[in-house]
Design a protein around this motif. Structure first.
Motif, PDB file in Angstrom:
ATOM      1  N   LYS A 193      24.467 129.759  -1.944  1.00 43.10           N
ATOM      2  CA  LYS A 193      24.290 130.906  -1.047  1.00 43.10           C
ATOM      3  C   LYS A 193      23.430 131.961  -2.073  1.00 43.10           C
ATOM      4  CE  LYS A 193      27.277 132.058   2.143  1.00 43.10           C
ATOM      5  NZ  LYS A 193      28.341 132.390   2.914  1.00 43.10           N
ATOM      6  N   ASN A 194      23.875 132.456  -3.047  1.00 46.03           N
ATOM      7  CA  ASN A 194      23.221 133.252  -3.949  1.00 46.03           C
ATOM      8  C   ASN A 194      21.755 132.769  -4.204  1.00 46.03           C
ATOM      9  OD1 ASN A 194      22.974 135.337  -5.749  1.00 46.03           O
ATOM     10  ND2 ASN A 194      23.212 134.020  -7.306  1.00 46.03           N
ATOM     11  N   ILE A 196      19.633 131.126  -2.054  1.00 50.21           N
ATOM     12  CA  ILE A 196      19.009 131.537  -0.811  1.00 50.21           C
ATOM     13  C   ILE A 196      18.676 132.859  -0.655  1.00 50.21           C
ATOM     14  CG2 ILE A 196      19.294 131.297   1.528  1.00 50.21           C
ATOM     15  CD1 ILE A 196      20.869 128.508   1.199  1.00 50.21           C
ATOM     16  N   ILE A 197      19.868 133.523  -0.628  1.00 47.94           N
ATOM     17  CA  ILE A 197      19.652 135.153  -0.540  1.00 47.94           C
ATOM     18  C   ILE A 197      18.806 135.677  -1.431  1.00 47.94           C
ATOM     19  CG2 ILE A 197      20.907 137.300  -0.670  1.00 47.94           C
ATOM     20  CD1 ILE A 197      23.724 135.744   0.427  1.00 47.94           C
ATOM     21  N   ILE A 212      27.970 138.149  -0.122  1.00 47.74           N
ATOM     22  CA  ILE A 212      28.784 137.006  -0.289  1.00 47.74           C
ATOM     23  C   ILE A 212      30.215 137.319  -0.301  1.00 47.74           C
ATOM     24  CG2 ILE A 212      29.628 135.004  -2.026  1.00 47.74           C
ATOM     25  CD1 ILE A 212      26.430 135.129  -2.711  1.00 47.74           C
ATOM     26  N   GLY A 219      25.357 133.704   8.273  1.00 49.03           N
ATOM     27  CA  GLY A 219      25.116 132.120   8.409  1.00 49.03           C
ATOM     28  C   GLY A 219      25.704 131.543   9.753  1.00 49.03           C
ATOM     29  N   ASN A 303      20.579 135.859   7.532  1.00 47.31           N
ATOM     30  CA  ASN A 303      21.372 135.236   8.388  1.00 47.31           C
ATOM     31  C   ASN A 303      20.822 133.786   8.834  1.00 47.31           C
ATOM     32  OD1 ASN A 303      24.086 135.242   9.827  1.00 47.31           O
ATOM     33  ND2 ASN A 303      22.724 135.008  11.570  1.00 47.31           N
ATOM     34  N   VAL A 306      20.646 131.379   5.487  1.00 50.09           N
ATOM     35  CA  VAL A 306      21.711 130.893   5.063  1.00 50.09           C
ATOM     36  C   VAL A 306      22.410 129.810   6.163  1.00 50.09           C
ATOM     37  CG1 VAL A 306      24.147 131.468   4.703  1.00 50.09           C
ATOM     38  CG2 VAL A 306      22.515 133.090   3.827  1.00 50.09           C
ATOM     39  N   ARG A 307      22.258 130.171   7.518  1.00 46.80           N
ATOM     40  CA  ARG A 307      22.548 129.335   8.421  1.00 46.80           C
ATOM     41  C   ARG A 307      21.933 127.665   8.240  1.00 46.80           C
ATOM     42  NH1 ARG A 307      20.106 131.459  13.447  1.00 46.80           N
ATOM     43  NH2 ARG A 307      18.525 130.043  12.667  1.00 46.80           N
ATOM     44  N   GLY A 309      20.161 126.824   5.547  1.00 41.85           N
ATOM     45  CA  GLY A 309      20.003 126.288   4.225  1.00 41.85           C
ATOM     46  C   GLY A 309      18.634 126.263   3.608  1.00 41.85           C
TER      47      GLY A 309
END
Length: 317
Positions: A193-194, A196-197, A212, A219, A303, A306-307, A309
């Motif tokens: 997640k990190n 991606i963000i 996080i 997401g 959002n 993350v959703r 990926g």
């Protein structure tokens, strides 16, 4: 699905509500409900443990599932926090359109059995430590700001006493950030997640850490829910014939503050936000209004990233 692998599996589906958890155990056809509080969750964990589940799948609906997944982690039970969009698509694929709490729990259990989503590796100690480290970081930033303000107004004889304090605070912040990064690297869920963000230009460690830790539902939300959650969704101010200016309110101020600071950087280095900001100013919007609109756009894009990926792509804006 009746193959041998699935016959040997015990899949638990949990439908989360504000006050209730609906739980279905497949293929044993066991269904029960508990209250979504400490007592109910304790009862659910005790009951589920008896059947030695292969996986417990719970749909992410916001923060309503957090206490339950923390309890699962503490009890060493295998769990998956599933994206509601994926479960909805699965329901469409198998032709399930009816909706009741029991049917939803059955669907989630079936989804876990058929799709076999990757188990979450989140540990309660890790989640708590990240939250504690971020709280301490905010405290240090607050002290740093106060000392910097004093430095501007105090005579030189006093400023010589302030500089060592600022140096000490900076050293503490550096150490704290290293601990947060190490924590991020130790958990695959956080690490992914990190990445991606932070693939979005203008977004750094501070925003990633805050999202996080304090917005775990990122997401799993609609665009409107995401912007409302951090308090950048505009609300109408109307009563009778009165028509006021649309305003933002509520949300999670700690995340919003971090994102405001990130946007100050993003409008300089990210062509998407720079263009949006300049267009809004040219249209007569105030700098504050333009900045809020850009932050709203940022959280909506994050959002979606993350959703799905996926890493940052300027075309997605």
């Amino acid at each position: 699905m009746n193959n041998k692998n699935n016959q040997n599996e015990i899949n638990v589906g949990v439908d989360t509500g504000k006050s209730q958890l609906d739980i279905y155990i497949r293929p044993l056809d066991i269904y029960f409900t508990v209250t979504n509080d400490e007592i109910g969750i304790k009862k659910a964990i005790k009951e589920i443990k008896k059947y030695k589940p292969t996986r417990i799948t719970i749909e992410a609906t916001g923060r309503l599932e957090q206490d339950f997944i923390m309890a699962c982690a503490k009890a060493n039970l295998p769990f998956v926090v599933a994206n509601p969009a994926h479960i909805k698509k699965f329901a469409g694929a198998i032709g399930q359109h009816a909706k009741t709490d029991k049917l939803d729990a059955q669907l989630i259990a079936y989804y876990g059995e058929a799709i076999k989503p990757k188990l979450s590796m989140l540990k309660p100690a890790t989640m708590q430590l990240m939250s504690d480290l971020l709280s301490r970081r905010r405290q240090l930033i607050g002290i740093q700001t106060m000392e910097k303000n004093r430095l501007k107004i105090m005579p030189k004889t006093i400023s010589s006493m302030i500089n060592p304090i600022l140096t000490a605070i900076k050293n503490q912040l550096d150490k704290l950030d290293q601990k947060l990064l190490k924590l991020m690297e130790s958990c695959e869920d956080y690490k992914t997640k990190n990445m991606i963000i932070q693939s979005m230009p203008g977004v750094g460690n501070v925003v990633a850490f805050n999202l996080i830790s304090d917005m775990p539902e990122l997401g799993y939300l609609t665009n409107k829910q995401a912007s409302s959650l951090i308090g950048v969704a505009p609300f109408n101010k109307e009563s009778g014939i009165y028509r006021g200016t649309r305003q933002i309110r509520g949300g999670r101020p700690k995340i919003r503050t971090a994102m405001y600071m990130a946007m100050m950087s993003a409008i300089q280095c990210n062509s998407v936000f720079k263009g949006t900001y300049e267009r809004l100013l040219a249209a007569g919007k105030t700098k504050k209004t333009a900045l809020i609109a850009c932050v709203r756009k940022m959280i909506v894009i994050l959002n979606s990233m993350v959703r799905d990926g996926v890493m940052w792509d300027p075309k997605m804006s």
